[in-house]
Design an enzyme around this catalytic site. Structure first.
Site, short mmCIF file in Angstrom:
data_model
loop_
_atom_site.label_atom_id
_atom_site.label_comp_id
_atom_site.label_asym_id
_atom_site.label_seq_id
_atom_site.Cartn_x
_atom_site.Cartn_y
_atom_site.Cartn_z
N THR A 56 -5.70 2.49 -7.18
CA THR A 56 -6.96 2.39 -6.33
C THR A 56 -7.88 3.40 -7.07
O THR A 56 -7.48 4.68 -6.83
CB THR A 56 -6.40 2.32 -5.13
OG1 THR A 56 -5.71 1.12 -4.73
CG2 THR A 56 -8.03 2.32 -4.20
N TYR A 102 -2.11 5.40 -4.35
CA TYR A 102 -3.16 6.35 -4.25
C TYR A 102 -2.17 7.68 -4.84
O TYR A 102 -1.47 8.19 -4.67
CB TYR A 102 -3.24 6.66 -2.67
CG TYR A 102 -4.52 5.90 -1.76
CD1 TYR A 102 -5.41 5.46 -2.59
CD2 TYR A 102 -3.75 5.34 -0.95
CE1 TYR A 102 -6.24 4.51 -1.87
CE2 TYR A 102 -4.71 4.24 -0.07
CZ TYR A 102 -6.01 4.00 -0.79
OH TYR A 102 -6.77 3.31 -0.10
N GLN A 144 0.79 -0.38 -4.80
CA GLN A 144 -0.55 0.15 -4.89
C GLN A 144 -0.46 1.54 -4.80
O GLN A 144 0.17 2.13 -3.66
CB GLN A 144 -1.57 -0.40 -3.78
CG GLN A 144 -2.63 0.35 -3.66
CD GLN A 144 -2.85 1.32 -2.85
OE1 GLN A 144 -2.19 1.42 -1.83
NE2 GLN A 144 -3.83 2.31 -3.00
N HIS A 203 -13.41 -2.20 -1.86
CA HIS A 203 -12.33 -1.72 -0.78
C HIS A 203 -12.88 -2.33 0.22
O HIS A 203 -12.63 -1.75 1.38
CB HIS A 203 -12.60 -0.22 -1.02
CG HIS A 203 -11.21 0.57 -0.50
ND1 HIS A 203 -10.50 1.40 -1.50
CD2 HIS A 203 -10.49 0.58 0.67
CE1 HIS A 203 -9.30 1.67 -0.76
NE2 HIS A 203 -9.62 1.34 0.47
N SER A 263 0.84 -1.18 0.18
CA SER A 263 0.01 -0.17 0.19
C SER A 263 0.81 1.16 0.06
O SER A 263 1.91 1.26 0.64
CB SER A 263 -0.76 0.20 1.36
OG SER A 263 -1.37 1.30 1.35
N LYS A 286 -7.77 -1.07 -9.35
CA LYS A 286 -8.46 -1.79 -8.32
C LYS A 286 -9.66 -0.81 -7.76
O LYS A 286 -9.53 0.21 -7.47
CB LYS A 286 -7.38 -1.78 -7.04
CG LYS A 286 -7.96 -2.43 -5.87
CD LYS A 286 -6.97 -2.83 -4.78
CE LYS A 286 -7.41 -3.12 -3.49
NZ LYS A 286 -8.03 -2.21 -2.63
#
Ligand SMILES: Cc1cc2nc3c(=O)[nH]c(=O)nc-3n(C[C@H](O)[C@H](O)[C@H](O)COP(=O)(O)O)c2cc1C
Length: 358
Positions: free
Chosen positions: A173, A147, A145, A254, A125, A230
């Site tokens: 995401t 953001y 991942q 999520h 993450s 995602k």
């Protein structure tokens, strides 16, 4: 766990004999609940709004039954497969999730070690409590991942660090342009402190709320890594993902933490498989707790599944070894269910394995 409560004694993690006496992911959750600091456990359990989507994610698995087959040679069952060309020993990946140090002091490094032992992919993450480079040193071929933040340069920096560190895919995401209405987090704020914070980010960041499909061009221009989107939940968006060159999508809400009353991921899966199956790889997550859940998701067209909250429960119970033991339970149940449905390899798993429950 003692970390967040300022207690001095370190938590004692379970050894191999004790781990061997846990028989299901639910057993791990019960133990994690006793062992983690209350605030940490509640954050992991967290939900949007009424929590209905969290519940629906689980209930959706109960609407499908498996169809046993007889007199198939099941002397060898092989649950291995590939995701984006990477071999994995079973179709269960570790979902990206924030702050693994809430569950164990080794945090994401323990998760990375467990992913190597289980021979599967860890998705790190953006909000991890270990750095990109630390995790790259332990994990094998992990994915990152992303953001997408309002600070473009910081976003670029994260992507370039992950690329340079050897991460193999970029998992953007797309279901979090704003935070979900996290009633849980309003009641129980996330317990951050010096030992557990987002290690790759400054203290204050904001996600970009203005992203559109054309924004993906920039991301693709700064990184050669395959792009995984995602948080796709409709056939329309799945088709757009194909049009915009995504290598894979994760059908995901999520874990019920974003839009309350969003459909269960498993319920969204068939329409998406019908729309774009064969044009990109389709992964899914949300409520996967058993080997039979994995088999149902694959029968409905997923290439692999991700587990989110269970990762924390495994870590809280026994660090890397705890998470590893938990994965072996899921593997054992999956292999058993494959044999009893007559599927000796993942290639044998298809719609014929399931039917709706009456
Ligand atoms: C504590 C926690 C933190 C999460 N953090 C992230 C994150 O940083 N990025 C992300 O894309 N998804 C995040 N997720 C969602 C997971 O990737 C995954 O979609 C979800 O947990 C799957 O559902 P499950 O927990 O029922 O297995 C998080 C989930 C949890 C439980």
């Amino acid at each position: 766990m003692a970390l967040m409560e300022g207690r001095v004694e370190p938590p004692v993690y379970l050894g191999p004999d004790e781990l061997a006496r846990l028989y299901s992911v639910e057993d791990f959750e019960s133990l994690a609940r006793e062992r983690m600091a209350d605030a940490g456990y509640r954050y992991v359990a967290g939900w949007a709004g009424t929590g209905e989507t969290v519940r629906m994610n689980r209930e959706a698995f109960g609407r499908w039954v498996l169809r046993p087959r007889a007199l198939v040679d099941v002397s060898t069952i092989d649950p291995s497969t590939t995701v984006l060309g990477q071999p994995v020993s079973l179709p269960v990946l570790f979902a990206p999730s924030a702050l693994h140090r809430l569950a164990h002091p080794d945090g994401e490094l323990a998760t990375a070690a467990a992913s190597v032992a289980a021979d599967t992919v860890m998705i790190l993450s953006t909000s991890a409590s270990a750095t990109i480079e630390e995790v790259a040193a332990v994990a094998r071929d992990p994915w990152f991942q992303l953001y997408w933040l309002t600070d473009r340069e910081l976003t670029r920096d994260l992507v370039q660090r992950a690329t340079a560190a050897g991460f193999r895919a970029l998992c953007l995401t797309v279901d979090a342009p704003v935070g979900g209405w996290r009633e849980g987090e309003l009641r129980y704020p996330v317990p951050l402190d010096a030992t557990c914070r987002a290690a790759n980010l400054p203290d204050v960041v904001e996600v970009e709320t203005r992203l559109t499909w054309s924004s993906l061009d920039w991301l693709r221009s700064i990184s050669p890594l395959p792009l995984v989107l995602k948080g796709i939940m409709t056939a329309q968006d799945a088709r757009l993902a194909v049009d915009h060159g995504a290598a894979a999508i994760v059908v995901s809400n999520h874990g019920g933490r974003q839009l309350d009353w969003a459909q269960a991921s498993l319920d969204a899966l068939p329409e998406i498989v019908d729309a774009v199956g064969g044009q990109l790889e389709i992964l899914t997550d949300g409520g996967v707790r058993r080997g039979t859940d994995v088999l149902k998701a694959l029968a409905l067209g997923a290439r692999a599944v991700l587990i989110g909250r269970p990762v924390f429960w495994g870590l809280a119970t026994g660090g890397a070894a705890g998470l590893g033991a938990m994965v072996e339970l899921i593997r054992g149940e999956l292999v058993s269910a494959m044999a009893l449905t007559g599927a000796t390899t993942i290639a044998d798993v298809g719609r014929q394995l399931v039917s709706p429950r009456f």
